[in-house]
Design a protein around this motif. Structure first.
Motif, PDB file in Angstrom:
ATOM      1  N   LYS A 156      -0.310   3.292 -34.212  1.00 34.18           N
ATOM      2  CA  LYS A 156       0.756   4.258 -34.535  1.00 34.18           C
ATOM      3  C   LYS A 156       0.632   4.776 -35.965  1.00 34.18           C
ATOM      4  CE  LYS A 156       4.609   6.506 -33.683  1.00 34.18           C
ATOM      5  NZ  LYS A 156       4.832   7.123 -34.993  1.00 34.18           N
ATOM      6  N   ASN A 157       0.077   3.986 -36.882  1.00 36.56           N
ATOM      7  CA  ASN A 157      -0.050   4.441 -38.267  1.00 36.56           C
ATOM      8  C   ASN A 157      -0.979   5.641 -38.385  1.00 36.56           C
ATOM      9  OD1 ASN A 157       0.753   4.095 -41.005  1.00 36.56           O
ATOM     10  ND2 ASN A 157      -1.214   3.153 -41.492  1.00 36.56           N
ATOM     11  N   THR A 158      -1.876   5.820 -37.419  1.00 38.91           N
ATOM     12  CA  THR A 158      -2.763   6.981 -37.462  1.00 38.91           C
ATOM     13  C   THR A 158      -2.043   8.273 -37.096  1.00 38.91           C
ATOM     14  OG1 THR A 158      -3.542   6.738 -35.162  1.00 38.91           O
ATOM     15  CG2 THR A 158      -4.753   5.531 -36.858  1.00 38.91           C
ATOM     16  N   PHE A 159      -0.834   8.179 -36.548  1.00 38.13           N
ATOM     17  CA  PHE A 159      -0.057   9.389 -36.266  1.00 38.13           C
ATOM     18  C   PHE A 159       0.226  10.143 -37.562  1.00 38.13           C
ATOM     19  CE2 PHE A 159       3.717  11.550 -34.201  1.00 38.13           C
ATOM     20  CZ  PHE A 159       2.977  12.162 -33.199  1.00 38.13           C
ATOM     21  N   GLY A 160       0.245   9.416 -38.678  1.00 31.07           N
ATOM     22  CA  GLY A 160       0.402  10.028 -39.992  1.00 31.07           C
ATOM     23  C   GLY A 160      -0.832  10.741 -40.492  1.00 31.07           C
ATOM     24  N   HIS A 161      -1.909  10.764 -39.693  1.00 31.57           N
ATOM     25  CA  HIS A 161      -3.073  11.581 -40.034  1.00 31.57           C
ATOM     26  C   HIS A 161      -2.772  13.054 -39.797  1.00 31.57           C
ATOM     27  CE1 HIS A 161      -6.025   7.995 -39.158  1.00 31.57           C
ATOM     28  NE2 HIS A 161      -5.217   7.765 -40.166  1.00 31.57           N
ATOM     29  N   LEU A 162      -1.746  13.319 -38.969  1.00 34.43           N
ATOM     30  CA  LEU A 162      -1.359  14.688 -38.650  1.00 34.43           C
ATOM     31  C   LEU A 162      -0.508  15.273 -39.770  1.00 34.43           C
ATOM     32  CD1 LEU A 162      -0.395  14.337 -34.887  1.00 34.43           C
ATOM     33  CD2 LEU A 162      -2.501  15.302 -35.831  1.00 34.43           C
ATOM     34  N   VAL A 163      -0.694  16.541 -40.015  1.00 33.49           N
ATOM     35  CA  VAL A 163       0.019  17.220 -41.097  1.00 33.49           C
ATOM     36  C   VAL A 163       1.334  17.804 -40.577  1.00 33.49           C
ATOM     37  CG1 VAL A 163      -0.062  19.184 -42.674  1.00 33.49           C
ATOM     38  CG2 VAL A 163      -2.082  17.738 -42.375  1.00 33.49           C
ATOM     39  N   GLY A 164       2.398  17.554 -41.344  1.00 33.00           N
ATOM     40  CA  GLY A 164       3.679  18.229 -41.151  1.00 33.00           C
ATOM     41  C   GLY A 164       4.165  18.334 -39.729  1.00 33.00           C
ATOM     42  N   ALA A 165       4.394  19.568 -39.290  1.00 33.60           N
ATOM     43  CA  ALA A 165       5.054  19.835 -38.008  1.00 33.60           C
ATOM     44  C   ALA A 165       4.188  19.519 -36.806  1.00 33.60           C
ATOM     45  CB  ALA A 165       5.497  21.294 -37.956  1.00 33.60           C
ATOM     46  N   GLU A 166       2.925  19.132 -37.004  1.00 32.31           N
ATOM     47  CA  GLU A 166       2.089  18.782 -35.860  1.00 32.31           C
ATOM     48  C   GLU A 166       2.647  17.569 -35.116  1.00 32.31           C
ATOM     49  OE1 GLU A 166       0.578  21.294 -35.229  1.00 32.31           O
ATOM     50  OE2 GLU A 166      -1.559  21.119 -35.695  1.00 32.31           O
ATOM     51  N   LYS A 167       3.256  16.651 -35.850  1.00 33.85           N
ATOM     52  CA  LYS A 167       3.876  15.493 -35.194  1.00 33.85           C
ATOM     53  C   LYS A 167       5.047  15.941 -34.328  1.00 33.85           C
ATOM     54  CE  LYS A 167       3.917  13.380 -39.256  1.00 33.85           C
ATOM     55  NZ  LYS A 167       4.233  12.394 -40.323  1.00 33.85           N
ATOM     56  N   THR A 168       5.821  16.872 -34.853  1.00 30.99           N
ATOM     57  CA  THR A 168       6.930  17.425 -34.084  1.00 30.99           C
ATOM     58  C   THR A 168       6.417  18.096 -32.807  1.00 30.99           C
ATOM     59  OG1 THR A 168       8.152  17.827 -36.124  1.00 30.99           O
ATOM     60  CG2 THR A 168       8.882  19.013 -34.175  1.00 30.99           C
ATOM     61  N   ARG A 169       5.327  18.806 -32.941  1.00 31.87           N
ATOM     62  CA  ARG A 169       4.730  19.501 -31.796  1.00 31.87           C
ATOM     63  C   ARG A 169       4.335  18.517 -30.695  1.00 31.87           C
ATOM     64  NH1 ARG A 169      -1.113  22.485 -32.265  1.00 31.87           N
ATOM     65  NH2 ARG A 169      -1.471  22.854 -30.031  1.00 31.87           N
ATOM     66  N   LEU A 170       3.723  17.406 -31.056  1.00 32.03           N
ATOM     67  CA  LEU A 170       3.313  16.438 -30.041  1.00 32.03           C
ATOM     68  C   LEU A 170       4.512  15.769 -29.387  1.00 32.03           C
ATOM     69  CD1 LEU A 170       0.100  14.443 -30.981  1.00 32.03           C
ATOM     70  CD2 LEU A 170       0.457  16.183 -29.240  1.00 32.03           C
ATOM     71  N   HIS A 171       5.544  15.495 -30.165  1.00 33.66           N
ATOM     72  CA  HIS A 171       6.767  14.954 -29.569  1.00 33.66           C
ATOM     73  C   HIS A 171       7.320  15.912 -28.515  1.00 33.66           C
ATOM     74  CE1 HIS A 171       7.885  11.187 -31.512  1.00 33.66           C
ATOM     75  NE2 HIS A 171       7.429  11.652 -32.654  1.00 33.66           N
ATOM     76  N   ARG A 172       7.248  17.199 -28.813  1.00 37.80           N
ATOM     77  CA  ARG A 172       7.790  18.209 -27.890  1.00 37.80           C
ATOM     78  C   ARG A 172       6.932  18.343 -26.639  1.00 37.80           C
ATOM     79  NH1 ARG A 172       7.980  21.927 -31.434  1.00 37.80           N
ATOM     80  NH2 ARG A 172       5.997  22.939 -30.931  1.00 37.80           N
TER      81      ARG A 172
END
Length: 363
Positions: A156-172
């Motif tokens: 899960k710590n590698t999820f922070g490899h994504l920049v900014g809103a990309e994490k939001t995008r994957l959640h969606r």
């Protein structure tokens, strides 16, 4: 193929430097003259005593151990939160990690690189350039429960490899525990860490990764295989590793074992007594749990007595299901996808998770 090794070092924050130095000596690849990225878990702007983020003493110890072995350049950073590129430095400062890193801190959100990945949820995502280009990636996760993934650790710590809103995008795009677990493993596979050192000195139990309670464990875990490390972490919490969707999926993809019998555990492995787990997003494989999944849904409920109306929950929601009113956040449950980003990003513990019948979800 030999079994992946996981080392466990008893310690406390006063002596963590010795444990981290041993971890680097035991597991790190050659670092002499190479660029090393130290990637802690910096979830939000919360001080060290909350034990939400990787403790700054662990970060400082990792830097010292890499310097001792002649690392050419050491940089430290994480992509905090769900949306803002500019919040990384502020969040690191409050977490005590900016002071620990000094001039080695970098804003990982400043240089995004569009990167291809194999995923059902996105063809390309923006990763931090430093993650992709460093010679040695050192991951420093925190031992915590997680309402969306069961546990948070090395994968899960590698999820922070994504920049900014990309994490939001994957959640969606990856709605539901199983889909989101697949998406997290997809991201992990783009750039797995070379060395993982888990801060389990003080863990978080209950409704993690931010709304739980600190729990003294007194351990540092280290190794190079994220699946093996996370499986040991889950077992220490009293969780069957394969009950955690992302561990089961990672094992099925051949990324590592989720069976402790297939892991070479070096050091004192102990299950933490009465560790409070978070079973919101875990399936235990029984017909009862499968039935419960169809009958019930877990969604956030606002604790207005704790809410300060900061709006972080509304900003974090990937589908815009939360609007701010004079009374505080208002949740449209018909739009809520139960990603729990609002719960994760609320530093005031004003979002509680409540299970309700599915037929009431749209009321």
């Amino acid at each position: 193929m030999s079994a992946p090794r996981v080392s466990i070092y008893p310690t406390d924050y006063g002596h963590v430097g010795e444990a981290v130095d041993r971890a680097v000596a035991d597991h790190a690849p050659p670092v002499d003259g190479r660029t090393c990225l130290v990637k802690p878990n910096i979830l939000g702007a919360m001080p060290p005593e909350r034990h939400v983020n990787t403790h700054p003493t662990v970060v400082a110890a990792a830097i010292a151990a890499l310097e001792k072995r002649g690392a050419g350049r050491i940089i430290v950073g994480d992509n905090s939160g769900m949306r803002a590129y500019g919040s990384n430095e502020h969040t690191a400062r409050v977490a005590g990690i900016l002071d620990a890193a000094g001039d080695r801190f970098v804003n990982l959100g400043a240089s995004p690189v569009e990167t291809d990945l194999e995923s059902d949820f996105a063809d390309r995502l923006a990763f931090s350039r430093e993650v992709l280009e460093c010679d040695v990636l050192v991951s420093l996760p925190k031992m915590k429960t997680h309402v969306a993934t069961g546990i948070t650790g090395a994968i899960k710590n590698t999820f922070g490899h994504l920049v900014g809103a990309e994490k939001t995008r994957l959640h969606r795009e990856a709605v539901g525990p199983e889909n989101f677990a697949r998406a997290v493993v997809d991201v992990y596979q783009v750039r797995p860490p070379d060395l993982i050192i888990i801060d389990a000195v003080v863990a978080m139990e209950g409704q993690g990764p931010s709304g739980g309670r600190p729990r003294q464990v007194g351990r540092i875990l280290a190794g190079t295989n994220a699946v093996a490390l996370d499986s040991c972490l889950a077992a220490m919490m009293g969780i069957e590793p394969r009950a955690v969707p992302m561990l089961r999926i990672a094992e099925q993809r051949g990324l590592g074992p989720a069976d402790l019998a297939e892991i070479d555990i070096d050091g004192p492995f102990e299950v933490v007594p009465k560790f409070k787990t978070c079973t919101v997003s875990m399936g235990f494989g029984t017909w009862i749990s499968r039935l419960a999944t169809h009958l019930f849904v877990t969604q956030p409920v606002v604790r207005y007595a704790k809410c300060v109306k900061c709006g972080s929950c509304a900003q974090a929601c990937p589908v815009g299901a939360i609007t701010m009113t004079e009374a505080g956040p208002s949740i449209d449950y018909a739009e809520c996808i139960s990603c729990f980003c609002c719960h994760e990003m609320c530093r005031y513990e004003a979002m509680n998770l409540s299970r309700r019948m599915r037929f009431l979800q749209r009321l």
